[in-house]
Scaffold this motif. Structure first.
Motif, PDB file in Angstrom:
ATOM      1  N   UNK A 183       0.819  -1.209   0.000  1.00  0.00           N
ATOM      2  CA  UNK A 183       0.000   0.000   0.000  1.00  0.00           C
ATOM      3  C   UNK A 183       0.854   1.260   0.000  1.00  0.00           C
ATOM      4  N   UNK A 184       2.076   1.155   0.515  1.00  0.00           N
ATOM      5  CA  UNK A 184       3.001   2.296   0.557  1.00  0.00           C
ATOM      6  C   UNK A 184       4.032   2.238  -0.563  1.00  0.00           C
ATOM      7  N   UNK A 185       3.933   1.243  -1.439  1.00  0.00           N
ATOM      8  CA  UNK A 185       4.881   1.134  -2.538  1.00  0.00           C
ATOM      9  C   UNK A 185       6.275   0.742  -2.108  1.00  0.00           C
ATOM     10  N   UNK A 186       6.388  -0.002  -1.008  1.00  0.00           N
ATOM     11  CA  UNK A 186       7.683  -0.406  -0.469  1.00  0.00           C
ATOM     12  C   UNK A 186       7.831  -1.916  -0.640  1.00  0.00           C
ATOM     13  N   UNK A 187       8.965  -2.399  -1.157  1.00  0.00           N
ATOM     14  CA  UNK A 187       9.154  -3.841  -1.309  1.00  0.00           C
ATOM     15  C   UNK A 187       9.254  -4.546   0.034  1.00  0.00           C
ATOM     16  N   UNK A 188       9.045  -5.869   0.008  1.00  0.00           N
ATOM     17  CA  UNK A 188       8.976  -6.638   1.246  1.00  0.00           C
ATOM     18  C   UNK A 188       9.790  -7.913   1.104  1.00  0.00           C
ATOM     19  N   UNK A 189      10.299  -8.390   2.232  1.00  0.00           N
ATOM     20  CA  UNK A 189      11.020  -9.651   2.318  1.00  0.00           C
ATOM     21  C   UNK A 189      10.529 -10.357   3.579  1.00  0.00           C
ATOM     22  N   UNK A 190      10.643 -11.678   3.624  1.00  0.00           N
ATOM     23  CA  UNK A 190      10.310 -12.417   4.841  1.00  0.00           C
ATOM     24  C   UNK A 190      11.393 -13.446   5.112  1.00  0.00           C
ATOM     25  N   UNK A 191      11.864 -13.469   6.366  1.00  0.00           N
ATOM     26  CA  UNK A 191      12.871 -14.439   6.791  1.00  0.00           C
ATOM     27  C   UNK A 191      12.350 -15.148   8.030  1.00  0.00           C
ATOM     28  N   UNK A 192      12.308 -16.488   7.976  1.00  0.00           N
ATOM     29  CA  UNK A 192      11.805 -17.283   9.093  1.00  0.00           C
ATOM     30  C   UNK A 192      12.822 -18.332   9.514  1.00  0.00           C
ATOM     31  N   UNK A 193      12.984 -18.496  10.820  1.00  0.00           N
ATOM     32  CA  UNK A 193      13.760 -19.586  11.388  1.00  0.00           C
ATOM     33  C   UNK A 193      12.778 -20.648  11.874  1.00  0.00           C
ATOM     34  N   UNK A 194      13.022 -21.887  11.520  1.00  0.00           N
ATOM     35  CA  UNK A 194      12.058 -22.955  11.782  1.00  0.00           C
ATOM     36  C   UNK A 194      12.233 -23.493  13.202  1.00  0.00           C
ATOM     37  N   UNK A 195      11.153 -23.417  13.973  1.00  0.00           N
ATOM     38  CA  UNK A 195      11.175 -23.887  15.357  1.00  0.00           C
ATOM     39  C   UNK A 195      10.474 -25.225  15.540  1.00  0.00           C
TER      40      UNK A 195
END
Length: 237
Positions: A183-195
């Motif tokens: 909505x703000x025109x900003x790119x996104x990334x997601x990083x997850x550590x598996x628990x």
């Protein structure tokens, strides 16, 4: 923008400014162990996609108003991993962030909201950034699912994998973070550590401390990638 002196002249260069959004303070603190405050800001936004979207949107609006806009948003934390691709203790970086349960149940099964004729269920992360993040951290690239109800049975885990064969992990905030960023025109990334594995809930098998340590280690390796991410790269979406 940052002013730099070069051979007596003032020039401007784009400075990456990153907003990292975690669900809870324990995740925020793990990221903050290794992620330099000069690169951006780490905030705990709460659990679930709605709360995450509201808090991230507020942070993006405030930063833009103050003349210090964020150039990237990262959803980060621990989550469940789909075996065998994402074992406990491993890292997953999203190339796609997908809302797994946004839609309708029908007599013929689940229909995503897109098949109902409106909305979106997937946000794609910048390809070059995903590649660099995976190379730097050892994270496996793939789809990270966002759910409002954490999977607790083998049957639901199998159903999610059938609908999303590239899924490596599930968590509860990524899609909300991505919606606010878009909505703000900003790119996104997601990083997850598996628990823990996605499937039957077995709290005795969860490795939360191990996953938080992996998250901290991953962000220590990711920080130089984010600091060096150029304006050209930001448009590789």
């Amino acid at each position: 923008m940052e002013l730099q002196a070069e051979e007596g002249l003032l020039t401007t260069s784009a400075v990456p400014r990153v907003l990292v959004a975690t669900a809870v303070p324990a995740e925020r603190d793990a990221v903050a162990r290794t992620f330099p405050g000069t690169t951006g800001q780490v905030v705990a936004v709460g659990v679930g996609p709605a709360r995450a979207a509201a808090c991230v949107a507020t942070a993006l609006t405030g930063a833009a108003r103050d003349g210090r806009p964020f150039t990237l948003v990262v959803s980060a934390g621990i989550g469940g991993g789909f075996a065998p691709g994402a074992p406990v203790g491993s890292l997953v970086v999203a190339d796609e962030i997908t809302a797994a349960d946004l839609g309708a149940e029908t007599a013929d099964g689940f229909l995503p909201v897109t098949e109902l004729g409106f909305g979106t269920i997937t946000h794609r992360c910048p390809a070059a950034l995903v590649r660099d993040a995976a190379a730097a951290t050892g994270a496996r690239p793939g789809t990270v699912l966002t759910v409002s109800t954490v999977t607790g049975t083998a049957a639901r885990a199998a159903a999610l994998r059938a609908r999303h064969p590239r899924a490596l992990a599930e968590a509860m905030e990524g899609f909300g973070v991505a919606e606010a960023a878009a909505a703000h025109g900003v790119p996104v990334l997601e990083l997850r550590a598996v628990s823990n594995p996605v499937g039957p809930r077995d709290r005795a098998a969860w490795r939360i401390g191990e996953a938080l340590d992996a998250l901290a280690d991953g962000f220590g390796k990711l920080a130089p990638v984010l600091e060096g991410w150029t304006s050209h790269d930001r448009h590789d979406r």
